[in-house]
Design an enzyme around this catalytic site. Structure first.
Site: not given
Length: 124
Positions: A90-92
């Protein structure tokens, strides 16, 4: 001038075809933030946060590995991981994690899941 336009159009079409084939051949799965948290809590996968240190300093999922995808060390960091284990990335918002999954897939990782909506969808 006509030849240049045809050449540019031809190259553009070939590029788009290649992108579509890459997407179709990808084995990366997609998951919602809620489902990612549940799978992680149940021990189904290792969670990797690919945001920058500045972003993770404002909050992250406890226990997630931090591996900034924009860092020059990203490939070196993932090379230390077991390629056969399942990972949830995951990222933002889901864009950089998609990039991270593509890199990891090229490096031989076989069980990758991208969090669509990223950290934003996981914390609400």
């Amino acid at each position: 001038i006509k030849m240049v336009i045809y050449l540019v159009l031809g190259i553009t079409v070939l590029f788009l075809i290649r992108r579509v084939l890459d997407i179709c051949n990808s084995k990366v799965k997609s998951i919602t933030g809620k489902d990612a948290l549940q799978a992680y809590a149940e021990g189904e996968a290792i969670l990797i946060d690919v945001r920058t240190p500045a972003e993770t300093s404002h909050g992250k999922i406890q226990g997630a590995l931090e591996m900034n995808v924009t860092s020059m060390d990203f490939k070196n960091n993932i090379s230390k991981l077991d390629r056969s284990k399942p990972y949830i990335i995951y990222c933002r918002s889901g864009i950089r994690s998609t990039r991270a999954c593509k890199i990891m897939e090229k490096e031989g990782f076989t069980d990758l899941t991208n969090v669509s909506g990223g950290y934003i969808s996981m914390k609400y």
